[in-house]
Design a protein around this motif. Structure first.
Motif, mmCIF file in Angstrom:
data_model
loop_
_atom_site.group_PDB
_atom_site.id
_atom_site.type_symbol
_atom_site.label_atom_id
_atom_site.label_comp_id
_atom_site.label_asym_id
_atom_site.label_seq_id
_atom_site.Cartn_x
_atom_site.Cartn_y
_atom_site.Cartn_z
ATOM 1 N N ARG A 15 49.593 120.282 64.617
ATOM 2 C CA ARG A 15 49.532 121.727 64.462
ATOM 3 C C ARG A 15 48.942 122.122 63.381
ATOM 4 N N SER A 16 48.994 121.319 62.262
ATOM 5 C CA SER A 16 49.010 120.839 60.849
ATOM 6 C C SER A 16 48.376 119.864 60.518
ATOM 7 N N GLY A 17 46.989 119.973 59.769
ATOM 8 C CA GLY A 17 46.249 118.238 59.211
ATOM 9 C C GLY A 17 45.469 118.498 60.798
ATOM 10 N N LYS A 18 44.729 116.484 60.468
ATOM 11 C CA LYS A 18 44.636 115.796 61.364
ATOM 12 C C LYS A 18 45.322 114.858 61.937
ATOM 13 N N SER A 19 46.219 115.001 62.495
ATOM 14 C CA SER A 19 47.152 113.978 62.636
ATOM 15 C C SER A 19 48.689 114.648 62.913
ATOM 16 N N ALA A 20 49.038 114.361 63.799
ATOM 17 C CA ALA A 20 50.974 114.588 64.102
ATOM 18 C C ALA A 20 51.611 112.998 64.556
ATOM 19 N N LEU A 21 53.509 113.190 64.985
ATOM 20 C CA LEU A 21 53.775 112.350 65.188
ATOM 21 C C LEU A 21 54.418 111.999 66.669
ATOM 22 N N LEU A 22 53.905 111.328 67.737
ATOM 23 C CA LEU A 22 54.332 111.129 68.843
ATOM 24 C C LEU A 22 55.903 110.300 68.912
ATOM 25 N N LEU A 23 56.271 111.361 70.091
ATOM 26 C CA LEU A 23 57.519 110.688 69.883
ATOM 27 C C LEU A 23 57.846 110.451 71.833
ATOM 28 N N ASP A 24 57.532 109.240 72.296
ATOM 29 C CA ASP A 24 57.130 109.497 73.297
ATOM 30 C C ASP A 24 57.882 109.321 74.692
ATOM 31 N N VAL A 63 59.774 122.996 61.538
ATOM 32 C CA VAL A 63 58.802 122.405 61.550
ATOM 33 C C VAL A 63 57.792 122.397 62.962
ATOM 34 N N TRP A 64 57.046 122.156 62.725
ATOM 35 C CA TRP A 64 55.858 122.402 64.525
ATOM 36 C C TRP A 64 56.447 121.484 65.338
ATOM 37 N N VAL A 65 56.887 121.831 66.942
ATOM 38 C CA VAL A 65 57.008 121.031 67.425
ATOM 39 C C VAL A 65 56.455 121.380 68.965
ATOM 40 N N GLY A 83 57.715 114.159 72.683
ATOM 41 C CA GLY A 83 56.886 115.831 72.621
ATOM 42 C C GLY A 83 56.288 115.199 71.165
ATOM 43 N N TYR A 84 55.335 116.396 70.163
ATOM 44 C CA TYR A 84 54.693 116.252 69.840
ATOM 45 C C TYR A 84 55.696 116.750 68.236
ATOM 46 N N VAL A 85 55.504 116.539 66.658
ATOM 47 C CA VAL A 85 56.667 116.870 65.389
ATOM 48 C C VAL A 85 54.692 117.031 64.613
#
Length: 199
Positions: free
Chosen positions: A38-47, A69-71, A180-182
Motif C-alpha cells: 500500500r505504501s512504497g514497493k513492498s509490504a509484510l506478508l503474514l501468512d 498501519v495499513w492492513v 494478511g498483509y501489513v
C-alpha cells in the motif's frame, strides 16, 4: 513524537531516529508488487503459518499512543488472530483481534482489570487502521472514520508495561497467527487527532 516506523521496504528496520528494529520469524516474507503493498514497493506478508514480527520492549511503554498501519484483509482473517499483541503474558497485555465474531476488538488486560473497544467489521482489501489512547478516550479509526471508542480510559500501555511485543502473533502460542498483509506501521507517543490520521 514518532516512536517507531516500520515501512517494510525489504526489512523490519525502524526508520525513526530511535532505531527500534524488529525481528522477523521468516525473513522471506517481505513481498513486492502493486497489489501486495500500500505504501512504497513492498509490504509484510503474514501468512498465518510461520511469520510474525517481534519489536523491542520500549516501543510500547506509553501512557498515550497512536498505532497507525495499513492492513490488507484477504477476506478470511483467521478467527481470533491478532494484528498486534503487546504484553507480559496472556493475562497482562493489549491486543487487537482481527476476527472476533466477525469484528475487530481491542482488548487491554492487567489481571482482573479489562477494557475492550469494538471496532466493527474490517472490510476486505487495503484499509488504514489507527488506534489512539488519549487522555480521555480510546478510539479505533478505519480509513479515518471513527469505528469505535471507549471512555474513560481504564488501562494504558504504561500500566501493562509490555515486554513481548508482537505483530501478527499473540502472547499465547495457541493464538492463531495473522493471515494478511501489513504496511507502513507507525507508533507515536501521543494521540493523533482525526485530521492527522486522515492525512
Amino acid at each position: 513524537g514518532l516512536v517507531a516506523r516500520y515501512d517494510f521496504e525489504g526489512s523490519v528496520r525502524d526508520h525513526s531516529e530511535n532505531q527500534l528494529d524488529g525481528v522477523m520469524a521468516d525473513v522471506s516474507q517481505i513481498v513486492t508488487g502493486a497489489t501486495k503493498c500500500r505504501s512504497g514497493k513492498s509490504a509484510l506478508l503474514l501468512d498465518g503459518t510461520t511469520n510474525y514480527v517481534r519489536i523491542p520492549t520500549s516501543v510500547a511503554h506509553l501512557s498515550q499512543t497512536t498505532i497507525a498501519v495499513w492492513v490488507y484483509n484477504p477476506g478470511n482473517f483467521t478467527e481470533n488472530s491478532r494484528l498486534f499483541d503487546f504484553g507480559l503474558d496472556d493475562a497482562r497485555n493489549a491486543y487487537l483481534s482481527l476476527n472476533q465474531a466477525g469484528k475487530i476488538i481491542l482488548t487491554m488486560k492487567n489481571g482482573d482489570k479489562v477494557q475492550t473497544v469494538d471496532g466493527g467489521a474490517f472490510p476486505e482489501g487495503w484499509h488504514h487502521l489507527a488506534i489512539t489512547i488519549g487522555a480521555e478516550a480510546i478510539t479505533i479509526y478505519v480509513d479515518g472514520k471513527v469505528q469505535g471508542s471507549a471512555t474513560p480510559v481504564i488501562l494504558r500501555l504504561a500500566d501493562i508495561r509490555p515486554v513481548c511485543n508482537y505483530i501478527g502473533a499473540g502472547q499465547d502460542v495457541n493464538v492463531p497467527l495473522m493471515n494478511g498483509y501489513v504496511d507502513d506501521l507507525r507508533i507515536y507517543n501521543y494521540e493523533l487527532n482525526r485530521s492527522e490520521i486522515e492525512e
